[in-house]
Design a protein around this motif. Sequence first.
Motif, PDB file in Angstrom:
ATOM      1  N   ALA A 270       0.847  -1.197   0.000  1.00 42.05           N
ATOM      2  CA  ALA A 270       0.000   0.000   0.000  1.00 42.05           C
ATOM      3  C   ALA A 270       0.879   1.243   0.000  1.00 42.05           C
ATOM      4  O   ALA A 270       1.717   1.401   0.883  1.00 42.05           O
ATOM      5  CB  ALA A 270      -0.897  -0.005   1.232  1.00 42.05           C
ATOM      6  N   PRO A 271       0.715   2.144  -0.986  1.00 42.25           N
ATOM      7  CA  PRO A 271       1.534   3.362  -1.019  1.00 42.25           C
ATOM      8  C   PRO A 271       1.148   4.370   0.061  1.00 42.25           C
ATOM      9  O   PRO A 271       1.889   5.308   0.340  1.00 42.25           O
ATOM     10  CB  PRO A 271       1.285   3.919  -2.416  1.00 42.25           C
ATOM     11  N   ILE A 272      -0.003   4.153   0.665  1.00 38.57           N
ATOM     12  CA  ILE A 272      -0.507   5.019   1.739  1.00 38.57           C
ATOM     13  C   ILE A 272      -1.547   4.210   2.508  1.00 38.57           C
ATOM     14  O   ILE A 272      -2.100   3.232   1.983  1.00 38.57           O
ATOM     15  CB  ILE A 272      -1.147   6.309   1.156  1.00 38.57           C
ATOM     16  N   GLY A 273      -1.810   4.588   3.733  1.00 45.52           N
ATOM     17  CA  GLY A 273      -2.886   3.941   4.468  1.00 45.52           C
ATOM     18  C   GLY A 273      -4.231   4.261   3.838  1.00 45.52           C
ATOM     19  O   GLY A 273      -4.394   5.305   3.200  1.00 45.52           O
ATOM     20  N   GLY A 274      -5.194   3.365   4.017  1.00 47.82           N
ATOM     21  CA  GLY A 274      -6.518   3.603   3.455  1.00 47.82           C
ATOM     22  C   GLY A 274      -7.391   2.369   3.532  1.00 47.82           C
ATOM     23  O   GLY A 274      -7.171   1.494   4.389  1.00 47.82           O
ATOM     24  N   VAL A 275      -8.362   2.285   2.627  1.00 44.18           N
ATOM     25  CA  VAL A 275      -9.327   1.184   2.625  1.00 44.18           C
ATOM     26  C   VAL A 275      -9.315   0.487   1.263  1.00 44.18           C
ATOM     27  O   VAL A 275      -9.369   1.151   0.218  1.00 44.18           O
ATOM     28  CB  VAL A 275     -10.762   1.699   2.920  1.00 44.18           C
ATOM     29  N   ILE A 276      -9.245  -0.830   1.290  1.00 47.78           N
ATOM     30  CA  ILE A 276      -9.338  -1.614   0.063  1.00 47.78           C
ATOM     31  C   ILE A 276     -10.784  -1.561  -0.428  1.00 47.78           C
ATOM     32  O   ILE A 276     -11.717  -1.828   0.337  1.00 47.78           O
ATOM     33  CB  ILE A 276      -8.927  -3.088   0.310  1.00 47.78           C
TER      34      ILE A 276
ATOM     35  N   ASP B 196      -5.970   7.462   2.469  1.00 46.68           N
ATOM     36  CA  ASP B 196      -6.400   8.451   3.456  1.00 46.68           C
ATOM     37  C   ASP B 196      -6.399   9.863   2.872  1.00 46.68           C
ATOM     38  O   ASP B 196      -7.000  10.772   3.436  1.00 46.68           O
ATOM     39  CB  ASP B 196      -5.462   8.419   4.675  1.00 46.68           C
ATOM     40  N   ASP B 197      -5.733  10.033   1.734  1.00 48.54           N
ATOM     41  CA  ASP B 197      -5.702  11.332   1.044  1.00 48.54           C
ATOM     42  C   ASP B 197      -6.869  11.507   0.078  1.00 48.54           C
ATOM     43  O   ASP B 197      -6.985  12.509  -0.610  1.00 48.54           O
ATOM     44  CB  ASP B 197      -4.381  11.504   0.292  1.00 48.54           C
TER      45      ASP B 197
ATOM     46  N   GLY C  91     -13.076  -3.494   1.938  1.00 48.28           N
ATOM     47  CA  GLY C  91     -13.467  -3.065   3.275  1.00 48.28           C
ATOM     48  C   GLY C  91     -12.331  -3.107   4.285  1.00 48.28           C
ATOM     49  O   GLY C  91     -12.443  -2.525   5.364  1.00 48.28           O
ATOM     50  N   LEU C  92     -11.232  -3.781   3.941  1.00 47.64           N
ATOM     51  CA  LEU C  92     -10.107  -3.893   4.865  1.00 47.64           C
ATOM     52  C   LEU C  92      -9.365  -2.565   4.974  1.00 47.64           C
ATOM     53  O   LEU C  92      -9.020  -1.954   3.957  1.00 47.64           O
ATOM     54  CB  LEU C  92      -9.146  -4.984   4.384  1.00 47.64           C
ATOM     55  N   VAL C  93      -9.087  -2.147   6.182  1.00 48.09           N
ATOM     56  CA  VAL C  93      -8.270  -0.954   6.420  1.00 48.09           C
ATOM     57  C   VAL C  93      -6.810  -1.392   6.462  1.00 48.09           C
ATOM     58  O   VAL C  93      -6.452  -2.330   7.177  1.00 48.09           O
ATOM     59  CB  VAL C  93      -8.656  -0.270   7.757  1.00 48.09           C
ATOM     60  N   VAL C  94      -5.977  -0.726   5.668  1.00 52.60           N
ATOM     61  CA  VAL C  94      -4.560  -1.090   5.595  1.00 52.60           C
ATOM     62  C   VAL C  94      -3.685   0.110   5.933  1.00 52.60           C
ATOM     63  O   VAL C  94      -4.131   1.253   5.901  1.00 52.60           O
ATOM     64  CB  VAL C  94      -4.187  -1.635   4.191  1.00 52.60           C
ATOM     65  N   THR C  95      -2.426  -0.187   6.238  1.00 50.58           N
ATOM     66  CA  THR C  95      -1.469   0.870   6.544  1.00 50.58           C
ATOM     67  C   THR C  95      -0.452   0.982   5.416  1.00 50.58           C
ATOM     68  O   THR C  95      -0.251   0.029   4.653  1.00 50.58           O
ATOM     69  CB  THR C  95      -0.740   0.569   7.861  1.00 50.58           C
ATOM     70  N   ALA C  96       0.187   2.127   5.312  1.00 51.27           N
ATOM     71  CA  ALA C  96       1.222   2.323   4.299  1.00 51.27           C
ATOM     72  C   ALA C  96       2.311   1.275   4.485  1.00 51.27           C
ATOM     73  O   ALA C  96       2.768   1.034   5.599  1.00 51.27           O
ATOM     74  CB  ALA C  96       1.816   3.718   4.419  1.00 51.27           C
TER      75      ALA C  96
END
Length: 199
Positions: free
Chosen positions: A60-66, A95-96, A115-120
């Motif tokens: 993941a290039p940034i945190g966010g949601v799949i 997240d951006d 729906g999965l939240v991931v981190t950078a």
Amino acid sequence: MRKGLIALLVLALAPTQFMSASALPIYVFPVVDCKATYAKSHHDYEATDIQAKAGCKYVAPIGGVITEVATKDKWSYKTNLGYERGGLSVTLVGDDGVRYYGSHFQKIEKGIVPGLVVTAGQTLAYVGSSGSARGTAPHVHFGISWPTPVEENIWWVRRGVLYPWKYLDAWKKGKDLSPAKAVAARKAKVGEIPPVPKK
């Protein structure tokens, strides 16, 4: 007394400093632990191909949601449907507020689902040659765009609307550079759902 005042001042300022620092998105280069290269060009739309060995980690290039995951390669050269060209793919809304699309994977990491939240820096998939990349050197198709409704499958936006190498260059050097403003400007220019391309 003076030490006590300094300590109180530090405590008073710390939350503000922490909040402003944590509010900034942290970007990472999306292929790790492998040599990765990319040309500053792409055939007929704005994206890029990150060349790396098969099996290298895509993160993941940034945190966010799949938001979307394609776990089966349904592409056929006979039909060459646009929404199937990516083969195995993962879509992340960061997240951006920007959507990041990676495709042509060999395998999707276990547990990566919508729906999965991931981190950078979290592993999402592994470099391959699925979809329309079948028979070519392994690489990741990397596209940046704004989010569109998943159910409408607007693949021609999802695949990329902005040349990403300026951002890849920065992330590779460990610098934070956000594409959010450029993506918003592009959306304002062409509209949320531009016409379907001829190819």
